[in-house]
Design a protein around this motif. Sequence first.
Motif, short mmCIF file in Angstrom:
data_model
loop_
_atom_site.label_atom_id
_atom_site.label_comp_id
_atom_site.label_asym_id
_atom_site.label_seq_id
_atom_site.Cartn_x
_atom_site.Cartn_y
_atom_site.Cartn_z
N ARG A 104 1.21 4.09 -3.05
CA ARG A 104 1.07 5.55 -2.88
C ARG A 104 2.27 6.28 -3.47
O ARG A 104 2.13 7.32 -4.12
N SER A 105 3.45 5.72 -3.25
CA SER A 105 4.66 6.32 -3.81
C SER A 105 4.67 6.26 -5.33
O SER A 105 5.06 7.23 -6.00
N ARG A 149 2.25 6.44 -7.33
CA ARG A 149 1.36 7.42 -7.95
C ARG A 149 2.10 8.71 -8.30
O ARG A 149 1.68 9.45 -9.18
N LYS A 150 3.22 8.96 -7.58
CA LYS A 150 4.00 10.17 -7.83
C LYS A 150 5.31 9.89 -8.57
O LYS A 150 6.07 10.82 -8.84
N CYS A 204 -6.04 -4.53 1.74
CA CYS A 204 -4.78 -4.12 1.11
C CYS A 204 -4.68 -4.45 -0.38
O CYS A 204 -3.84 -3.88 -1.07
N SER A 225 7.51 -2.43 -4.06
CA SER A 225 6.55 -2.40 -5.18
C SER A 225 6.31 -3.79 -5.74
O SER A 225 5.25 -4.05 -6.33
N GLY A 232 -3.82 0.10 -8.11
CA GLY A 232 -3.36 0.17 -6.71
C GLY A 232 -2.43 -0.97 -6.38
O GLY A 232 -1.29 -1.02 -6.82
N LYS A 282 0.83 -1.21 0.00
CA LYS A 282 0.00 0.00 0.00
C LYS A 282 0.87 1.26 0.00
O LYS A 282 0.61 2.22 -0.73
N ARG A 283 1.92 1.24 0.83
CA ARG A 283 2.82 2.39 0.86
C ARG A 283 3.52 2.56 -0.48
O ARG A 283 3.67 3.68 -0.99
#
Length: 419
Positions: free
Chosen positions: A20-21, A23-24, A199, A178, A119, A16-17
């Motif tokens: 999120r990373s 996405r940027k 998750c 990842s 995701g 999940k972390r």
Amino acid sequence: MVEINNELLQMGKQAKRAARSLRKTTTKEKNEALLLIAEALDAETDAILEANARDIANARERGLAEAMIERLTLTEQRIEGMQNGLRQIAGLPDPITKTDTEWVNEQGLRIARRRVPLGVIGIIYESRPNVTVDASGLSLKAGNAVILRGGKEALKSNKAIIQAIQKGLERSAVPTDSIQLITDPSRELASQLMRFNQCVDCLIPRGGAGLIQAVLNQATVPVIETGVGNCHLYVHEAADVDMAARILINGKTQRQSVCNALESLVIDNAVADKVLPVLAEKLLDLNVEIRGDERTQELVQKAVLATEEDYAAEFLDDIISVKVVDGYEEAVAHIDQYSTGHSDAIITNDYRAAQDFLNDIDSAAVYVNASTRFTDGEMFGFGGEIGISTQKLHARGPMGLDALTSYKYVIEGSGQIRE
């Protein structure tokens, strides 16, 4: 809420972390990571092949079928193919930069539909270690984190491949979390992954009918169903016989253990007397067993009588079912009854019959005068595939980068309120 093993729970939180990373993460950074992974696979080829040899030895001791062992086997050429697939993915457009459509509504709001990652993707698969690389590369490029769960028969190979992938990621701007591999082959942990809704955003099974049905029956995480392939070749009365023979032999014998291999031959009775013995001789010369109807047995001495199960089967072996039909409509009805919706083909020089076939056959890939072996992400220019979807929602056919994205609406205003 389903109780989740602590190790899997930790993997989920890390994924999940990482998602999120991602996405940027820029397109350049993702592409650099893919190329670094390809370099690492090259450097670790000997270690991967050594691990694969141990898996193959264990598989033979356990008496696994040769079709399964063929899927399991890695060679220098296949590892090089994985590297080339990653390089091809790196060269493809980034789907996350796409805006599908954009407009301004009557209230002056600018509305855009943009592609976004799914995701965290969970992938449960059997035998083929190359899936570890294909799934990882495509998921990463589309901005997704991935949790992989391969079969126990390929565990050593998958571990060696993941070690190489991690070495590549360590040199990149992409989080190493990842791409993660579940190394516990227990069914209980796989079942927990299928119900890990907190998750995991999407689950993709790749393997035989038993695996896919088990996932569909147990999962609470949304599933994209991938393909069991009972693929048909229909030899129409206006077929070129030489072309039909080439495509039949390619589709059936080039690699029998894959889901886009031919399993069923359908032929018009109008040309069966002349054509079927020719095709059958070529199949028999290559040790392919023919299971056909009574008309097939009349024309091919070595054919055995087919059962209903044979017509529905994905053999993944040197076996093919044969059905002689009284014309186009009966051919379509037969394919419609037994096809798994993966890939089906017609051989014909009749333009009208070809166009009708393209419209009438409701499969993910429908061919005219070409082998079903082309149903493949790499062949379609996708840089590999995450699987071949035989369902109709979200994604269908070889699943490349776009199939690993969803979309969201982005609305920009200047103070508007709804009256």
